[in-house]
Write a protein that holds these residues in place. Sequence first.
Motif, PDB file in Angstrom:
ATOM      1  N   LEU A  15      64.491   3.100  41.748  1.00  0.00           N
ATOM      2  CA  LEU A  15      65.657   4.222  41.489  1.00  0.00           C
ATOM      3  C   LEU A  15      65.003   5.493  40.632  1.00  0.00           C
ATOM      4  O   LEU A  15      64.038   5.459  39.981  1.00  0.00           O
ATOM      5  CB  LEU A  15      66.532   3.508  40.347  1.00  0.00           C
ATOM      6  N   ALA A  16      65.277   6.696  41.395  1.00  0.00           N
ATOM      7  CA  ALA A  16      65.147   7.843  40.812  1.00  0.00           C
ATOM      8  C   ALA A  16      65.701   8.226  39.573  1.00  0.00           C
ATOM      9  O   ALA A  16      66.684   7.676  38.991  1.00  0.00           O
ATOM     10  CB  ALA A  16      65.596   9.135  41.808  1.00  0.00           C
ATOM     11  N   HIS A  17      64.916   9.054  38.664  1.00  0.00           N
ATOM     12  CA  HIS A  17      65.325   9.235  37.256  1.00  0.00           C
ATOM     13  C   HIS A  17      65.038  10.563  36.997  1.00  0.00           C
ATOM     14  O   HIS A  17      64.057  11.371  37.674  1.00  0.00           O
ATOM     15  CB  HIS A  17      64.596   8.263  36.307  1.00  0.00           C
ATOM     16  N   TRP A  18      65.508  11.098  35.930  1.00  0.00           N
ATOM     17  CA  TRP A  18      65.263  12.663  35.511  1.00  0.00           C
ATOM     18  C   TRP A  18      63.781  12.748  35.223  1.00  0.00           C
ATOM     19  O   TRP A  18      63.060  11.815  34.478  1.00  0.00           O
ATOM     20  CB  TRP A  18      66.015  12.928  34.241  1.00  0.00           C
ATOM     21  N   ARG A 117      65.855   9.294  45.488  1.00  0.00           N
ATOM     22  CA  ARG A 117      65.223  10.888  45.547  1.00  0.00           C
ATOM     23  C   ARG A 117      66.079  11.556  44.527  1.00  0.00           C
ATOM     24  O   ARG A 117      67.436  11.602  44.402  1.00  0.00           O
ATOM     25  CB  ARG A 117      65.396  11.232  46.813  1.00  0.00           C
ATOM     26  N   PHE A 118      65.503  12.069  43.647  1.00  0.00           N
ATOM     27  CA  PHE A 118      65.979  12.969  42.479  1.00  0.00           C
ATOM     28  C   PHE A 118      66.219  14.211  42.865  1.00  0.00           C
ATOM     29  O   PHE A 118      65.348  14.822  43.466  1.00  0.00           O
ATOM     30  CB  PHE A 118      65.319  12.993  41.237  1.00  0.00           C
ATOM     31  N   PRO A 119      67.183  14.657  42.993  1.00  0.00           N
ATOM     32  CA  PRO A 119      67.723  16.218  43.718  1.00  0.00           C
ATOM     33  C   PRO A 119      67.047  17.389  42.994  1.00  0.00           C
ATOM     34  O   PRO A 119      66.690  17.275  41.699  1.00  0.00           O
ATOM     35  CB  PRO A 119      69.357  16.217  43.627  1.00  0.00           C
ATOM     36  N   GLU A 120      66.543  18.413  43.844  1.00  0.00           N
ATOM     37  CA  GLU A 120      66.312  19.578  43.053  1.00  0.00           C
ATOM     38  C   GLU A 120      67.403  20.588  42.559  1.00  0.00           C
ATOM     39  O   GLU A 120      67.293  21.161  41.492  1.00  0.00           O
ATOM     40  CB  GLU A 120      65.705  20.585  44.220  1.00  0.00           C
ATOM     41  N   ASP A 121      68.786  20.352  43.115  1.00  0.00           N
ATOM     42  CA  ASP A 121      69.993  21.205  42.498  1.00  0.00           C
ATOM     43  C   ASP A 121      71.139  20.314  42.870  1.00  0.00           C
ATOM     44  O   ASP A 121      71.047  19.408  43.762  1.00  0.00           O
ATOM     45  CB  ASP A 121      69.869  22.418  43.121  1.00  0.00           C
ATOM     46  N   VAL A 122      72.081  20.547  42.382  1.00  0.00           N
ATOM     47  CA  VAL A 122      73.660  19.654  42.375  1.00  0.00           C
ATOM     48  C   VAL A 122      74.607  20.794  42.301  1.00  0.00           C
ATOM     49  O   VAL A 122      74.360  21.904  41.853  1.00  0.00           O
ATOM     50  CB  VAL A 122      73.651  18.921  41.402  1.00  0.00           C
ATOM     51  N   THR A 123      75.722  20.170  42.775  1.00  0.00           N
ATOM     52  CA  THR A 123      76.926  21.027  42.818  1.00  0.00           C
ATOM     53  C   THR A 123      77.360  21.227  41.310  1.00  0.00           C
ATOM     54  O   THR A 123      78.060  20.206  41.036  1.00  0.00           O
ATOM     55  CB  THR A 123      77.908  20.713  43.651  1.00  0.00           C
ATOM     56  N   VAL A 148      76.699  17.081  35.834  1.00  0.00           N
ATOM     57  CA  VAL A 148      77.679  18.242  36.220  1.00  0.00           C
ATOM     58  C   VAL A 148      77.188  19.669  36.166  1.00  0.00           C
ATOM     59  O   VAL A 148      78.129  20.445  36.225  1.00  0.00           O
ATOM     60  CB  VAL A 148      78.951  18.126  35.221  1.00  0.00           C
ATOM     61  N   ASP A 149      76.016  19.640  35.634  1.00  0.00           N
ATOM     62  CA  ASP A 149      75.178  21.106  35.483  1.00  0.00           C
ATOM     63  C   ASP A 149      74.139  21.291  36.582  1.00  0.00           C
ATOM     64  O   ASP A 149      73.516  20.278  36.999  1.00  0.00           O
ATOM     65  CB  ASP A 149      74.953  21.425  34.234  1.00  0.00           C
ATOM     66  N   PRO A 150      73.577  22.348  36.824  1.00  0.00           N
ATOM     67  CA  PRO A 150      72.541  22.669  37.426  1.00  0.00           C
ATOM     68  C   PRO A 150      71.273  21.862  36.931  1.00  0.00           C
ATOM     69  O   PRO A 150      71.321  21.734  35.727  1.00  0.00           O
ATOM     70  CB  PRO A 150      72.103  24.222  37.572  1.00  0.00           C
ATOM     71  N   ILE A 151      70.328  21.319  37.426  1.00  0.00           N
ATOM     72  CA  ILE A 151      69.221  20.574  37.058  1.00  0.00           C
ATOM     73  C   ILE A 151      68.535  21.227  36.008  1.00  0.00           C
ATOM     74  O   ILE A 151      67.920  20.423  35.093  1.00  0.00           O
ATOM     75  CB  ILE A 151      68.497  20.141  38.223  1.00  0.00           C
ATOM     76  N   LYS A 154      69.981  24.611  30.677  1.00  0.00           N
ATOM     77  CA  LYS A 154      69.853  24.595  29.224  1.00  0.00           C
ATOM     78  C   LYS A 154      71.051  24.782  28.521  1.00  0.00           C
ATOM     79  O   LYS A 154      71.228  24.076  27.497  1.00  0.00           O
ATOM     80  CB  LYS A 154      68.523  25.252  28.828  1.00  0.00           C
ATOM     81  N   GLU A 155      71.819  25.640  29.101  1.00  0.00           N
ATOM     82  CA  GLU A 155      73.347  25.691  28.502  1.00  0.00           C
ATOM     83  C   GLU A 155      74.283  24.836  28.608  1.00  0.00           C
ATOM     84  O   GLU A 155      74.939  24.548  27.855  1.00  0.00           O
ATOM     85  CB  GLU A 155      73.725  27.093  28.905  1.00  0.00           C
ATOM     86  N   LEU A 156      74.024  23.945  29.860  1.00  0.00           N
ATOM     87  CA  LEU A 156      75.036  22.879  29.934  1.00  0.00           C
ATOM     88  C   LEU A 156      76.516  23.332  29.822  1.00  0.00           C
ATOM     89  O   LEU A 156      77.408  22.759  29.153  1.00  0.00           O
ATOM     90  CB  LEU A 156      74.797  21.727  29.154  1.00  0.00           C
TER      91      LEU A 156
END
Length: 215
Positions: A15-18, A117-123, A148-151, A154-156
């Motif tokens: 399983l992919a992880h941060w 696969r851990f994604p490079e970016d998300v919606t 729920v934020d871009p990978i 830092k502001e989240l």
Amino acid sequence: MGEWIDISQPLNNDLAHWPGDQAFNYQTPLTKDQTGSVNIGRVTTSAHVGTHADAPYHFQKDGKKILDLEIDRYIGPCRVVDLQMFNRIDANALKSKVTAYTERLLIRTSLPNDPKRFPEDVTPITADGARYMQTLGVQVVGVDTPSVDPITSKELVGHHALFEHDINILENVMLDHVDEGMYELIALPLPLQDADGSLVRAVIKPMKGANDHAK
């Protein structure tokens, strides 16, 4: 129709992880041959691997922890919507699919469900998206992405906006095999008293007679 659908990522050692976080790992250090009676497994994991719930303590120094959250929010009717044609989950995107009262909202994005696969970016969810969800009565939102934020954020913004509008967060729900519509949801976090998040077994069941009315 009528059967429970598992929308959780399977927990296994692939399983992919941060990046930089603790990977999920399962071992059986004690076997039946060794003990004479049972196999005993051992799990090492982050609280934010696979399908999981975020607690406000994840992104706020003095935020509520998992065991402080209202458990009934994670059980009950939910709406599944497909927003994969949008590059962000803002009010405009949500209005294209959801206009009725909705306490639990699960969102499919353009990211394919690939647990290895851990994604490079998300919606991401935007501040006005969170604000619009509150007008609908949303108490829990789930996304098919690890954040729920871009990978690299830092502001989240999404995390904080959802908190400000009293909306709990589920991440990494698997929706590729799920049609839009109304379902019953069970997505219970573990009772981890001091945790900033928790692994979740999330399942949904179609609501009889409801899936002709997705809006």
